[in-house]
Scaffold this motif. Structure first.
Motif, PDB file in Angstrom:
ATOM      1  N   SER A 103       0.801  -1.228   0.000  1.00  0.00           N
ATOM      2  CA  SER A 103       0.000   0.000   0.000  1.00  0.00           C
ATOM      3  C   SER A 103       0.827   1.268   0.000  1.00  0.00           C
ATOM      4  N   SER A 145      -7.768   7.157   3.159  1.00  0.00           N
ATOM      5  CA  SER A 145      -6.937   7.540   2.020  1.00  0.00           C
ATOM      6  C   SER A 145      -6.803   9.050   1.978  1.00  0.00           C
ATOM      7  N   ARG A 146      -5.711   9.489   1.367  1.00  0.00           N
ATOM      8  CA  ARG A 146      -5.484  10.921   1.127  1.00  0.00           C
ATOM      9  C   ARG A 146      -5.302  11.096  -0.368  1.00  0.00           C
ATOM     10  N   GLY A 147      -6.314  11.644  -1.007  1.00  0.00           N
ATOM     11  CA  GLY A 147      -6.269  11.732  -2.453  1.00  0.00           C
ATOM     12  C   GLY A 147      -6.279  10.331  -3.042  1.00  0.00           C
ATOM     13  N   ARG A 148      -5.274  10.028  -3.870  1.00  0.00           N
ATOM     14  CA  ARG A 148      -5.175   8.701  -4.458  1.00  0.00           C
ATOM     15  C   ARG A 148      -4.279   7.766  -3.652  1.00  0.00           C
ATOM     16  N   SER A 149      -3.759   8.254  -2.541  1.00  0.00           N
ATOM     17  CA  SER A 149      -2.836   7.451  -1.742  1.00  0.00           C
ATOM     18  C   SER A 149      -3.556   6.792  -0.568  1.00  0.00           C
TER      19      SER A 149
END
Length: 322
Positions: A103, A145-149
């Protein structure tokens, strides 16, 4: 942390960071059978790594291999021999490995332990008296999640030995940048490297230990109540300097307290834990244990920790009856 014979509960750990120090650049472990660099499981010593390999079996499914080790006498003195400790370490290492490798959790981020449950057939694994290969089938779920991360995962695990289930576990991790963690911890953000002299421990034999360094409880004048102690020389519990008492110390304290109030040797089912806040090094933490009535051949003990007048830890342990 499901088979009916093993039992499974849930440990809530809303603020239990696994570490807060920058990790060195990863490198391959040398002279061990593990293909997992120790940095990915936040350890300094190659021979402390229990997970050996991993691969993806589905979009969010993974298979991790590990070794249940029987430590030599030298490692016993460092606290590695206890079965519950090995089980907890195996679950912890599996979660950290997948957080980093599957991840993208940066090695420089602080990892926060949110949930941690496990139930292992420790007596069966210890009876082998030799290193035993285990397979952990893991199902992951993105929790944050943060944005796409991805920044948080929940994992459920089924642990097998030679095709037979020997354990279940569930754990959840989140990871945050170093600056955010420092703001969160404030005056307690710095790792503690030097330790003041410790009070005398409970006699090691009373808690199935062989050396003072393994014992995490100091006796008091009150029955069922102890002072928490953690010896930095115990590398199973203090692999590297940290800024607060690690969760593994609290798990071991619960095990030892349960043994003292019941004379039971093994509590392999840990169906409920709760970490309410950080346990700090700069004030005493008191551990209390109260056994419940034996039901259907099962012994249950509730253990609590208090610091500065507030409850910081609760756990319920279950083992075979007397």
């Amino acid at each position: 942390m499901s088979t009916p014979s093993l039992g499974l509960g849930r440990m809530h750990s809303p603020v239990a960071p696994d570490r807060n120090l920058p990790l060195p650049a990863p490198r391959r472990a040398i002279g061990t059978q593990s293909r997992v660099p120790k940095e990915f499981v936040h350890l300094r010593y190659d021979d402390s790594v229990l997970v050996t390999d991993w691969h993806r079996t589905g979009a969010m499914n993974f298979r991790v291999t590990a070794t249940w080790r029987i430590w030599t006498a030298g490692r016993r003195a460092a606290g590695f021999a206890a079965g519950a400790m090995k089980a907890a370490q195996m679950v912890r290492q599996t979660g950290l490995l997948l957080a980093h490798r599957s991840s993208g959790a940066p090695l420089t981020h602080a990892v926060l332990l949110r949930t941690f449950d496990f139930a292992f057939d420790v007596e069966r694994l210890e009876a082998e008296r030799k290193p035993t290969s285990l397979v952990l089938d893991v199902v992951c779920e993105i929790t944050k999640s943060r944005g796409r991360s991805i920044s948080g995962l929940r994992m459920t695990m089924s642990i097998h030995c030679a095709g037979r289930q020997v354990g279940t576990a569930a754990t959840g991790f989140e990871w945050i940048p170093p600056g955010v963690y420092r703001r969160l911890r404030g005056a307690h953000a710095e790792a503690v490297r030097d330790q003041a002299p410790l009070p005398a421990p409970v006699p090691p034999a009373q808690v199935d230990c062989t050396a003072d360094v393994e014992v995490v409880l100091t006796p008091t004048d009150t029955a069922g109540r102890w002072l928490l102690r953690g010896d930095f020389r115990n590398t199973a519990l203090f692999d590297h300097p940290v800024d607060h008492v690690p969760g593994l110390v609290m798990i071991e304290a619960a095990q030892q307290a349960a043994r003292l109030v019941t004379a039971q040797r093994t509590f392999s089912r840990q169906p409920h834990h709760g970490f309410r806040t950080y346990v700090e090094f700069d004030s005493p933490c008191w551990i209390g244990a109260q056994p419940a009535a034996e039901v259907r051949g099962t012994t249950t003990v509730r253990v609590t920790g208090h610091q500065n007048g507030a409850k910081v830890f609760t756990t319920t342990l279950t083992g075979p009856g007397s």
